[in-house]
Motif scaffolding. Structure first.
Motif, PDB file in Angstrom:
ATOM      1  N   PHE A   1       0.831  -1.197   0.000  1.00 54.77           N
ATOM      2  CA  PHE A   1       0.000   0.000   0.000  1.00 54.77           C
ATOM      3  C   PHE A   1       0.868   1.250   0.000  1.00 54.77           C
ATOM      4  O   PHE A   1       2.043   1.199   0.327  1.00 54.77           O
ATOM      5  CB  PHE A   1      -0.927   0.011   1.228  1.00 54.77           C
ATOM      6  CG  PHE A   1      -0.211  -0.230   2.533  1.00 54.77           C
ATOM      7  CD1 PHE A   1       0.331   0.815   3.251  1.00 54.77           C
ATOM      8  CD2 PHE A   1      -0.055  -1.523   3.018  1.00 54.77           C
ATOM      9  CE1 PHE A   1       0.999   0.591   4.447  1.00 54.77           C
ATOM     10  CE2 PHE A   1       0.604  -1.758   4.219  1.00 54.77           C
ATOM     11  CZ  PHE A   1       1.134  -0.700   4.923  1.00 54.77           C
ATOM     12  N   SER A   2       0.269   2.355  -0.400  1.00 53.31           N
ATOM     13  CA  SER A   2       0.951   3.651  -0.351  1.00 53.31           C
ATOM     14  C   SER A   2       0.123   4.586   0.526  1.00 53.31           C
ATOM     15  O   SER A   2      -1.102   4.517   0.543  1.00 53.31           O
ATOM     16  CB  SER A   2       1.120   4.228  -1.751  1.00 53.31           C
ATOM     17  OG  SER A   2      -0.125   4.357  -2.387  1.00 53.31           O
ATOM     18  N   THR A   3       0.804   5.444   1.254  1.00 57.14           N
ATOM     19  CA  THR A   3       0.139   6.316   2.217  1.00 57.14           C
ATOM     20  C   THR A   3      -0.198   7.667   1.598  1.00 57.14           C
ATOM     21  O   THR A   3       0.686   8.348   1.078  1.00 57.14           O
ATOM     22  CB  THR A   3       1.056   6.528   3.445  1.00 57.14           C
ATOM     23  OG1 THR A   3       1.428   5.249   3.951  1.00 57.14           O
ATOM     24  CG2 THR A   3       0.349   7.322   4.513  1.00 57.14           C
TER      25      THR A   3
ATOM     26  N   ASP B   1      -7.283  17.005   1.139  1.00 56.78           N
ATOM     27  CA  ASP B   1      -7.946  18.020   1.959  1.00 56.78           C
ATOM     28  C   ASP B   1      -8.138  17.464   3.375  1.00 56.78           C
ATOM     29  O   ASP B   1      -9.104  16.760   3.663  1.00 56.78           O
ATOM     30  CB  ASP B   1      -9.286  18.388   1.327  1.00 56.78           C
ATOM     31  CG  ASP B   1      -9.993  19.519   2.045  1.00 56.78           C
ATOM     32  OD1 ASP B   1      -9.647  19.798   3.218  1.00 56.78           O
ATOM     33  OD2 ASP B   1     -10.895  20.113   1.441  1.00 56.78           O
ATOM     34  N   LYS B   2      -7.212  17.784   4.269  1.00 53.84           N
ATOM     35  CA  LYS B   2      -7.211  17.223   5.626  1.00 53.84           C
ATOM     36  C   LYS B   2      -8.355  17.764   6.498  1.00 53.84           C
ATOM     37  O   LYS B   2      -8.741  17.131   7.470  1.00 53.84           O
ATOM     38  CB  LYS B   2      -5.858  17.447   6.291  1.00 53.84           C
ATOM     39  CG  LYS B   2      -4.766  16.608   5.633  1.00 53.84           C
ATOM     40  CD  LYS B   2      -3.419  16.833   6.304  1.00 53.84           C
ATOM     41  CE  LYS B   2      -2.373  15.872   5.818  1.00 53.84           C
ATOM     42  NZ  LYS B   2      -1.848  16.093   4.516  1.00 53.84           N
ATOM     43  N   LYS B   3      -8.886  18.913   6.150  1.00 54.36           N
ATOM     44  CA  LYS B   3     -10.011  19.469   6.918  1.00 54.36           C
ATOM     45  C   LYS B   3     -11.311  18.730   6.591  1.00 54.36           C
ATOM     46  O   LYS B   3     -12.137  18.492   7.459  1.00 54.36           O
ATOM     47  CB  LYS B   3     -10.182  20.955   6.616  1.00 54.36           C
ATOM     48  CG  LYS B   3      -9.081  21.817   7.194  1.00 54.36           C
ATOM     49  CD  LYS B   3      -9.310  23.273   6.859  1.00 54.36           C
ATOM     50  CE  LYS B   3      -8.138  24.105   7.375  1.00 54.36           C
ATOM     51  NZ  LYS B   3      -8.216  25.487   6.919  1.00 54.36           N
TER      52      LYS B   3
ATOM     53  N   ASP C   1      -8.111   4.312   1.779  1.00 54.03           N
ATOM     54  CA  ASP C   1      -9.178   5.075   1.145  1.00 54.03           C
ATOM     55  C   ASP C   1      -9.177   6.449   1.804  1.00 54.03           C
ATOM     56  O   ASP C   1      -8.988   6.565   3.016  1.00 54.03           O
ATOM     57  CB  ASP C   1     -10.544   4.415   1.382  1.00 54.03           C
ATOM     58  CG  ASP C   1     -10.668   3.063   0.692  1.00 54.03           C
ATOM     59  OD1 ASP C   1     -10.015   2.855  -0.355  1.00 54.03           O
ATOM     60  OD2 ASP C   1     -11.420   2.214   1.207  1.00 54.03           O
ATOM     61  N   VAL C   2      -9.385   7.476   1.010  1.00 63.28           N
ATOM     62  CA  VAL C   2      -9.520   8.827   1.549  1.00 63.28           C
ATOM     63  C   VAL C   2     -10.960   9.245   1.277  1.00 63.28           C
ATOM     64  O   VAL C   2     -11.380   9.324   0.123  1.00 63.28           O
ATOM     65  CB  VAL C   2      -8.510   9.799   0.907  1.00 63.28           C
ATOM     66  CG1 VAL C   2      -8.655  11.184   1.511  1.00 63.28           C
ATOM     67  CG2 VAL C   2      -7.092   9.281   1.106  1.00 63.28           C
TER      68      VAL C   2
ATOM     69  N   TYR D   1      -3.823  14.078  -3.884  1.00 63.37           N
ATOM     70  CA  TYR D   1      -2.840  14.730  -4.758  1.00 63.37           C
ATOM     71  C   TYR D   1      -1.543  13.936  -4.849  1.00 63.37           C
ATOM     72  O   TYR D   1      -0.901  13.885  -5.895  1.00 63.37           O
ATOM     73  CB  TYR D   1      -2.543  16.149  -4.278  1.00 63.37           C
ATOM     74  CG  TYR D   1      -3.774  17.013  -4.238  1.00 63.37           C
ATOM     75  CD1 TYR D   1      -4.281  17.575  -5.404  1.00 63.37           C
ATOM     76  CD2 TYR D   1      -4.453  17.243  -3.046  1.00 63.37           C
ATOM     77  CE1 TYR D   1      -5.427  18.358  -5.383  1.00 63.37           C
ATOM     78  CE2 TYR D   1      -5.600  18.019  -3.018  1.00 63.37           C
ATOM     79  CZ  TYR D   1      -6.089  18.570  -4.188  1.00 63.37           C
ATOM     80  OH  TYR D   1      -7.222  19.330  -4.158  1.00 63.37           O
ATOM     81  N   SER D   2      -1.145  13.297  -3.751  1.00 61.79           N
ATOM     82  CA  SER D   2       0.074  12.478  -3.801  1.00 61.79           C
ATOM     83  C   SER D   2       0.094  11.446  -2.677  1.00 61.79           C
ATOM     84  O   SER D   2      -0.568  11.596  -1.646  1.00 61.79           O
ATOM     85  CB  SER D   2       1.335  13.343  -3.744  1.00 61.79           C
ATOM     86  OG  SER D   2       1.461  13.946  -2.480  1.00 61.79           O
TER      87      SER D   2
END
Length: 76
Positions: free
Chosen positions: A36-38, A43-45, A59-60, A73-74
């Motif tokens: 997996f990649s982190t 958008d952390k808010k 998942d975000v 974004y990355s």
């Protein structure tokens, strides 16, 4: 074999451990890489990161509605 997190794995290549790593087990050592990649830029808010063990990836999703995915974004 090799022990990892209390589980015994056979010598050779382990395609996927229970913790989502690909490993090589040898008599003298065990080497592993994550599958997996982190996510690091999103958008952390508005969004949060949730580990999906079935897919071995993060998942975000929106904090207020986890059914909606957020743009990442990355990753590292």
């Amino acid at each position: 074999g090799c022990m990892m997190n209390g589980k015994l794995y056979p010598f050779g290549v382990i395609e996927r451990t229970e913790d989502c790593y690909q490993c090589t087990c040898a008599q003298s050592h065990m080497e592993c890489c994550s599958l997996f990649s982190t996510p690091v830029a999103y958008d952390k808010k508005k969004c949060k990161v949730v580990f999906n063990k079935k897919r071995c990836d993060y998942d975000v999703v929106e904090k207020n509605d986890p059914s909606k995915e957020c743009f990442v974004y990355s990753r590292v």
